[in-house]
Structure formats: structure tokens, C-alpha cells
Design an enzyme around this catalytic site. Structure first.
Site, short mmCIF file in Angstrom:
data_model
loop_
_atom_site.label_atom_id
_atom_site.label_comp_id
_atom_site.label_asym_id
_atom_site.label_seq_id
_atom_site.Cartn_x
_atom_site.Cartn_y
_atom_site.Cartn_z
CD GLU A 159 41.18 53.00 30.27
OE1 GLU A 159 40.86 54.18 30.51
OE2 GLU A 159 40.81 52.40 29.23
NE ARG B 259 42.61 49.34 23.55
CZ ARG B 259 42.51 50.64 23.37
NH1 ARG B 259 43.33 51.26 22.55
NH2 ARG B 259 41.58 51.33 23.98
CE LYS C 201 36.84 54.65 26.28
NZ LYS C 201 38.21 54.15 26.44
#
Ligand code: 3PG
Length: 213
Positions: free
Chosen positions: A41, A45, A129
Site C-alpha cells: 500500500e 502522502r 480498514k
């Protein structure tokens, strides 16, 4: 495109990474693959993240490359075009859920409360999640959720490490876990590829039977 449940069923531990430099993508993917992990993943960011997702998807077609920290519908379209096979978000918004549903993009929306879990399930997202897992209540919280919300499966991330991963994975409502503990931004920046491969190998060995115990 694979269902998100199938993706997580085949990838018990997903490295969640922050990549500052696109050129670190290939050696990182190689280090993980050599260690026995096929999914990643890559979080949105950093400036480099979009290009890193494209690079990983292009150069490692057998790897299940996911895009993390998806915050809006535009990003969904972009990462799909770059070849991402699944998406992850720390929370959810109606626009985001709409975009992934319309595009049939395998997706893990984030939640951390009973009402958020229920709202997501109502919108047909039954694999979610759980974030930030540690501060939001850890394995004890998820254990309590299992009975009333028996149809929801979780991918906890946020504070997972080698010492507590088994506590999460032993729960019937946890399908897989994610985390950065063996692929921290510092480690990636330092180029510690051999160490990442060794740690990945250890983790794969240690947790390979975690869902069968
Ligand atoms: C995430 O987005 O899932 C987290 O940042 C990963 O959390 P960790 O760095 O505590 O593993």
C-alpha cells in the site's frame, strides 16, 4: 479486478509505505517480493507517491499495488489509471464511496466507531480498514465488535507491530493487517533493502499460519 476480500485473503500482512523518492520504489518492491510479500500500500502522502504507484504497477505487474490515503474522487481516478489494484482511505466521504463504487475499484474505507462501521456496511462495504487501530481500541475493541457486527471484516492499521500483529490476526473479524513497522520511511530513505528482505522473510514465516491457528 480482484475483490478486496480476495486480495486480503492472499496478503495477510500489507506493508504501508511512505515513499519520498520515486527511485526507491523498485528496490523496495524487489526487497518485499524477495521476502515473500506480494502486496503493497503506497500512501498518497508525498509528492512522489503518484509516480511511485505508477512505477510499482508498471515494473511489477505480478505485485498487488494499492494506493493508500485516498482522500477524494480525483485521486481514485488517477490511481486507477496508474494501475493500482486497490485503494485504502483513513476514513470515508460520500464522494469517495461514490467514486469507488462507480468505478468498481476494490476499496477499503476507514472507520473507527460502531456507527461508522454500520454506515459503511449499509453502503455495501463489508471489508473495512480499522484506523487508527491502536489508539482507537486495539484488538480488545475489535473483539467486542465481532459479535454485534458479525458480517464485517477488518484490516486494522495504525500501531501494528511484530508484538501485537498476532493478537489482531487471531480475531475472526480480522482478515489481514497493515503497517509500516518493517518498512518505515527512515528505513526506506536509508536504502536498507537487505534488512527489509530479511525482516519480511521473518514476518512471513512467523505469521503465515496466523489465520489457521
Ligand atoms: C496507515 O495509514 O495505515 C498508517 O499510517 C500505518 O500505520 P503505522 O505507521 O502505525 O503502521
Amino acid at each position: 479486478m480482484d475483490d478486496i476480500r480476495d486480495i486480503l485473503n492472499s496478503n495477510l500482512i500489507v506493508p504501508v509505505v511512505i515513499l519520498d523518492r520515486v527511485e526507491d520504489t523498485a528496490p523496495l518492491c524487489e526487497a518485499l517480493l524477495q521476502g515473500g510479500i506480494q502486496a503493497i500500500e503506497i500512501t498518497l502522502r508525498t509528492e512522489a507517491a503518484m509516480a511511485a504507484i505508477g512505477e510499482a504497477a508498471r515494473r511489477f505487474p505480478d505485485m498487488t499495488v494499492g494506493a493508500g490515503t485516498l482522500l477524494n474522487a480525483d485521486q481514485v481516478k488517477q490511481v486507477m489509471d496508474l494501475g493500482a489494484k486497490f485503494g485504502v482511505s483513513p476514513g470515508s466521504t460520500p464522494a469517495l464511496l461514490d467514486a469507488v463504487s462507480t468505478n468498481e475499484f476494490p476499496f477499503l474505507p476507514g472507520g473507527s466507531t460502531m456507527s461508522e462501521f454500520m454506515a459503511l456496511a449499509e453502503a455495501s462495504f463489508v471489508v473495512q480498514k480499522f484506523f487508527p487501530a491502536g489508539p482507537a481500541g486495539g484488538p480488545a475493541f475489535l473483539r467486542s465488535v465481532a459479535s454485534p457486527l458479525a458480517d464485517i471484516s477488518f484490516y486494522p492499521t495504525g500501531g501494528i507491530n511484530a508484538d501485537n500483529a498476532a493478537d489482531y490476526l487471531s480475531l475472526p473479524n480480522v482478515i489481514a493487517v497493515g503497517g509500516s513497522w518493517f518498512v518505515s520511511a527512515d528505513r526506506i530513505r536509508d536504502g536498507g533493502w537487505a534488512q527489509i528482505t530479511n525482516d519480511t522473510r521473518d514476518i512471513v514465516k512467523r505469521f503465515s499460519n496466523a489465520k489457521n491457528c
